[in-house]
Design a protein around this motif. Structure first.
Motif, PDB file in Angstrom:
ATOM      1  N   LEU A  16       0.734  -1.054  -0.226  1.00  0.00           N
ATOM      2  CA  LEU A  16      -0.338   0.379   0.187  1.00  0.00           C
ATOM      3  C   LEU A  16       1.168   1.061   0.150  1.00  0.00           C
ATOM      4  O   LEU A  16       0.895   2.340   0.997  1.00  0.00           O
ATOM      5  CB  LEU A  16      -1.113  -0.078   0.968  1.00  0.00           C
ATOM      6  CG  LEU A  16      -2.302  -1.373   0.911  1.00  0.00           C
ATOM      7  CD1 LEU A  16      -2.740  -1.440   2.266  1.00  0.00           C
ATOM      8  CD2 LEU A  16      -2.637  -1.157  -0.018  1.00  0.00           C
ATOM      9  N   THR A  17       1.865   1.112  -0.268  1.00  0.00           N
ATOM     10  CA  THR A  17       2.981   2.514  -1.148  1.00  0.00           C
ATOM     11  C   THR A  17       2.621   2.106  -2.192  1.00  0.00           C
ATOM     12  O   THR A  17       3.229   1.321  -3.353  1.00  0.00           O
ATOM     13  CB  THR A  17       3.929   2.327  -0.434  1.00  0.00           C
ATOM     14  OG1 THR A  17       4.469   1.489  -0.943  1.00  0.00           O
ATOM     15  CG2 THR A  17       3.914   2.242   1.461  1.00  0.00           C
ATOM     16  N   TYR A  22      -1.953  -1.562  -5.203  1.00  0.00           N
ATOM     17  CA  TYR A  22      -1.893  -2.348  -3.942  1.00  0.00           C
ATOM     18  C   TYR A  22      -0.652  -1.864  -3.612  1.00  0.00           C
ATOM     19  O   TYR A  22      -0.661  -2.938  -2.687  1.00  0.00           O
ATOM     20  CB  TYR A  22      -2.349  -3.705  -4.041  1.00  0.00           C
ATOM     21  CG  TYR A  22      -3.956  -4.100  -4.141  1.00  0.00           C
ATOM     22  CD1 TYR A  22      -5.044  -4.050  -3.226  1.00  0.00           C
ATOM     23  CD2 TYR A  22      -4.049  -4.581  -5.631  1.00  0.00           C
ATOM     24  CE1 TYR A  22      -6.417  -3.912  -3.199  1.00  0.00           C
ATOM     25  CE2 TYR A  22      -5.568  -5.355  -5.448  1.00  0.00           C
ATOM     26  CZ  TYR A  22      -6.753  -4.408  -4.847  1.00  0.00           C
ATOM     27  OH  TYR A  22      -7.373  -4.911  -5.082  1.00  0.00           O
ATOM     28  N   THR A  64       0.000  -8.674   4.299  1.00  0.00           N
ATOM     29  CA  THR A  64      -0.280  -7.057   3.716  1.00  0.00           C
ATOM     30  C   THR A  64      -0.790  -6.194   5.817  1.00  0.00           C
ATOM     31  O   THR A  64       0.312  -7.155   6.244  1.00  0.00           O
ATOM     32  CB  THR A  64      -2.220  -7.276   4.010  1.00  0.00           C
ATOM     33  OG1 THR A  64      -3.045  -7.397   5.441  1.00  0.00           O
ATOM     34  CG2 THR A  64      -2.804  -8.181   2.616  1.00  0.00           C
ATOM     35  N   PRO A 310      -9.432  11.098   2.394  1.00  0.00           N
ATOM     36  CA  PRO A 310      -8.696   9.739   2.013  1.00  0.00           C
ATOM     37  C   PRO A 310     -10.408   8.557   2.822  1.00  0.00           C
ATOM     38  O   PRO A 310     -10.803  10.065   3.244  1.00  0.00           O
ATOM     39  CB  PRO A 310      -8.328  10.116   3.495  1.00  0.00           C
ATOM     40  CG  PRO A 310      -6.896  10.919   2.976  1.00  0.00           C
ATOM     41  CD  PRO A 310      -8.432  12.190   2.951  1.00  0.00           C
ATOM     42  N   GLU A 343      -9.187  -2.452  -3.976  1.00  0.00           N
ATOM     43  CA  GLU A 343      -7.822  -1.685  -3.530  1.00  0.00           C
ATOM     44  C   GLU A 343      -8.551  -1.056  -2.407  1.00  0.00           C
ATOM     45  O   GLU A 343      -8.039   0.001  -1.451  1.00  0.00           O
ATOM     46  CB  GLU A 343      -7.614  -0.573  -4.603  1.00  0.00           C
ATOM     47  CG  GLU A 343      -6.730  -0.335  -3.996  1.00  0.00           C
ATOM     48  CD  GLU A 343      -5.232  -0.386  -5.144  1.00  0.00           C
ATOM     49  OE1 GLU A 343      -4.364   0.322  -5.234  1.00  0.00           O
ATOM     50  OE2 GLU A 343      -5.513  -0.167  -6.306  1.00  0.00           O
ATOM     51  N   GLU A 344     -10.024   0.283  -2.308  1.00  0.00           N
ATOM     52  CA  GLU A 344     -10.085   0.772  -1.911  1.00  0.00           C
ATOM     53  C   GLU A 344     -10.414   0.975  -0.067  1.00  0.00           C
ATOM     54  O   GLU A 344     -10.217   1.415   0.702  1.00  0.00           O
ATOM     55  CB  GLU A 344     -11.102   1.755  -2.043  1.00  0.00           C
ATOM     56  CG  GLU A 344     -10.693   2.795  -2.700  1.00  0.00           C
ATOM     57  CD  GLU A 344     -11.975   3.850  -4.273  1.00  0.00           C
ATOM     58  OE1 GLU A 344     -11.813   4.753  -4.510  1.00  0.00           O
ATOM     59  OE2 GLU A 344     -13.334   2.868  -3.935  1.00  0.00           O
ATOM     60  N   ARG A 347      -7.228  -0.362   0.815  1.00  0.00           N
ATOM     61  CA  ARG A 347      -6.474   1.187   1.820  1.00  0.00           C
ATOM     62  C   ARG A 347      -7.346   1.864   2.852  1.00  0.00           C
ATOM     63  O   ARG A 347      -6.765   1.901   4.235  1.00  0.00           O
ATOM     64  CB  ARG A 347      -6.084   1.952   0.494  1.00  0.00           C
ATOM     65  CG  ARG A 347      -5.328   1.179  -0.482  1.00  0.00           C
ATOM     66  CD  ARG A 347      -4.934   2.588  -0.961  1.00  0.00           C
ATOM     67  NE  ARG A 347      -3.741   2.335  -1.918  1.00  0.00           N
ATOM     68  CZ  ARG A 347      -2.728   2.315  -1.865  1.00  0.00           C
ATOM     69  NH1 ARG A 347      -2.114   3.112  -0.712  1.00  0.00           N
ATOM     70  NH2 ARG A 347      -2.082   1.699  -2.886  1.00  0.00           N
ATOM     71  N   THR A 350      -6.364  -0.445   5.979  1.00  0.00           N
ATOM     72  CA  THR A 350      -5.371   0.023   6.549  1.00  0.00           C
ATOM     73  C   THR A 350      -4.608   1.238   6.480  1.00  0.00           C
ATOM     74  O   THR A 350      -4.644   2.002   7.941  1.00  0.00           O
ATOM     75  CB  THR A 350      -4.300  -1.058   6.261  1.00  0.00           C
ATOM     76  OG1 THR A 350      -4.741  -0.278   4.138  1.00  0.00           O
ATOM     77  CG2 THR A 350      -4.333  -2.538   5.609  1.00  0.00           C
ATOM     78  N   VAL A 351      -3.689   2.019   5.736  1.00  0.00           N
ATOM     79  CA  VAL A 351      -3.269   3.015   5.986  1.00  0.00           C
ATOM     80  C   VAL A 351      -4.775   4.318   6.316  1.00  0.00           C
ATOM     81  O   VAL A 351      -3.409   4.736   6.450  1.00  0.00           O
ATOM     82  CB  VAL A 351      -2.991   3.754   4.595  1.00  0.00           C
ATOM     83  CG1 VAL A 351      -3.658   3.380   3.190  1.00  0.00           C
ATOM     84  CG2 VAL A 351      -2.358   4.872   4.258  1.00  0.00           C
ATOM     85  N   ASN A 352      -5.376   4.821   5.970  1.00  0.00           N
ATOM     86  CA  ASN A 352      -6.359   5.705   5.834  1.00  0.00           C
ATOM     87  C   ASN A 352      -7.497   5.282   7.129  1.00  0.00           C
ATOM     88  O   ASN A 352      -6.972   6.324   8.139  1.00  0.00           O
ATOM     89  CB  ASN A 352      -7.598   5.559   4.438  1.00  0.00           C
ATOM     90  CG  ASN A 352      -6.755   6.369   3.375  1.00  0.00           C
ATOM     91  OD1 ASN A 352      -6.160   6.425   3.459  1.00  0.00           O
ATOM     92  ND2 ASN A 352      -7.703   5.930   1.985  1.00  0.00           N
ATOM     93  N   THR A 364       1.104   0.462   6.381  1.00  0.00           N
ATOM     94  CA  THR A 364       1.749  -0.331   5.192  1.00  0.00           C
ATOM     95  C   THR A 364       3.353  -0.806   5.833  1.00  0.00           C
ATOM     96  O   THR A 364       2.950  -1.372   6.929  1.00  0.00           O
ATOM     97  CB  THR A 364       2.248   1.018   4.389  1.00  0.00           C
ATOM     98  OG1 THR A 364       3.375   1.752   5.253  1.00  0.00           O
ATOM     99  CG2 THR A 364       0.864   2.467   3.967  1.00  0.00           C
TER     100      THR A 364
END
Length: 402
Positions: A16-17, A22, A64, A310, A343-344, A347, A350-352, A364
């Protein structure tokens, strides 16, 4: 002595970077040292100094970041199954309320519960999330609505982190509802109970963020602003249940305070979206409540995308409007009900989700990040959102614990 590095190999990593979908790294390897990611990349690019590290073959599985549930009400007494049944047998909201249902019943049960009983219930719910690869979760107060019980709930939230290999962030939600003893006196409740309880909880080190419910059935923007002013004076970040049932401008209010997130946001308008975009405020979507309440007004996902807000996804696990303790199902609901892409959705948990909690060291897979990972028996990341009622988790890594 520091821990020797370990090398996870034979894997595909959704980091996720970067710009790739992904952030996928195929035929990859991840070096873990001291509870953090030391290196990640294609196995062919492994640095020479890691060549002799202990290796763990993951059999080609997907890795992940550990999942993050950034909006839960895991600590509460009782349940609301009886009123769920009443509604399905034709009872109106008013009839359920007259029978002692609704949030009043949860407040009563929570006030009556001991700290030990609250912890036992919270751990059962936390265990369900952990079993699906969750490594970080948020827990709110808000079912006490008096000083003593709000503090008890937050102490239990802290105890969950001590009892399980999971990171817990707490949110003070004293401005959740007006308790029966303050009916028609919401301003007095804010002044006499909510803000004093917030200060007491902060003094005890129990609060990571301050939340509220800005809605016609809860608190007005002016009342929420007073709570947020108190939070600002204590140096605490804020977040808000906003625009769930109507548009009172709560998201824009929250953004004006630099809020970490505005949650629900079904009735969010473009002015609110623009305010959130300018403040970097995350939109936390809660499809479990949308589903349970059989709502028809979906969050403005396209508008959020267009303005670069986000998007996170969470369970909203609570006994009334979202009795959901599956983040994987929340991902599927986010795709099916709100038309997020897989993918959204990933994310979003995880990252959001990390951003919605003000965290920068998880969400990430990258050097320096905490080694909080989930290993899945799937061939592609989209499977995590695609399947319904199926848990493909192979293993979970929390720091040095696997």
């Amino acid at each position: 002595m520091p821990d020797a590095p370990r090398l996870l190999t034979n894997l595909t990593a959704a980091t996720l970077t970067g710009d790739a979908p992904y952030g996928l790294v195929s035929d990859g390897a991840i070096a873990i040292e001291g509870g953090h990611v030391r290196w990640i990349g294609a196995r062919a690019d492994l640095p020479p100094d890691l060549a002799r590290a202990e290796r763990i073959d993951l059999g080609g599985r997907l890795v992940t970041p550990g999942l993050i549930d950034c909006h839960t009400h895991l600590v509460h007494g009782g349940d609301r199954a009886a009123e769920f049944e009443m509604r399905l047998n034709g009872a109106s909201y008013e009839e359920v309320a007259r029978a002692g249902g609704g949030i009043v019943s949860t407040v009563s049960a929570t006030r009556e519960a001991t700290q030990e009983a609250l912890l036992a219930g919270a751990l059962r719910r936390a265990d369900a999330l952990i079993a699906e690869g969750v490594t970080t979760l948020e827990i709110k107060s808000g079912y006490g609505l008096d000083l003593e019980t709000e503090l008890r709930m937050l102490r239990v939230a802290r105890a969950v982190e001590k009892a399980r290999p999971v990171r817990v962030k707490t949110s003070f939600l004293g401005a959740h509802a007006v308790p029966a003893e303050y009916r028609d006196r919401a301003d007095a409740y804010i002044d006499e109970v909510c803000i004093p309880a917030l200060r007491a909880a902060h003094a005890e080190g129990l609060v990571d963020a301050v939340d509220g419910f800005c809605e016609g059935i809860a608190f007005s923007p002016a009342q929420i602003a007073r709570v947020f002013d108190a939070a600002r004076a204590l140096g605490l970040p804020v977040k808000l249940h906003a625009e769930q049932l109507s548009d009172l401008g709560g998201a824009a209010l929250a953004a004006g305070y630099g809020a970490l997130s505005a949650d629900h946001v079904e009735y969010l308008d473009e002015a609110g979206v623009r305010a959130m975009a300018g403040a970097g405020t995350v939109a936390v979507l809660l499809p479990g409540a949308f589903y349970t309440l059989r709502e028809t007004q979906a969050p403005p996902v396209r508008m959020l995308r267009d303005h670069g807000v986000p998007i996170a996804v969470a369970t909203d696990a609570n006994p009334g409007s979202s009795p959901l303790t599956s983040l994987l199902l929340a991902m599927n609901m986010g795709c099916t009900l709100f038309r997020l892409t897989p993918e959204e959705a990933l994310r979003g948990v995880t990252v959001n989700a990390a951003r919605a909690l003000g965290l920068r060291d998880v969400g990430t897979i990258a050097p320096g990040q905490r080694a909080e990972l989930a290993v899945w028996d799937v061939e592609a990341p989209a499977e995590l959102s695609y399947r319904i009622g199926f848990n493909p988790l192979h293993s979970r890594m929390f720091g040095a614990v696997q």
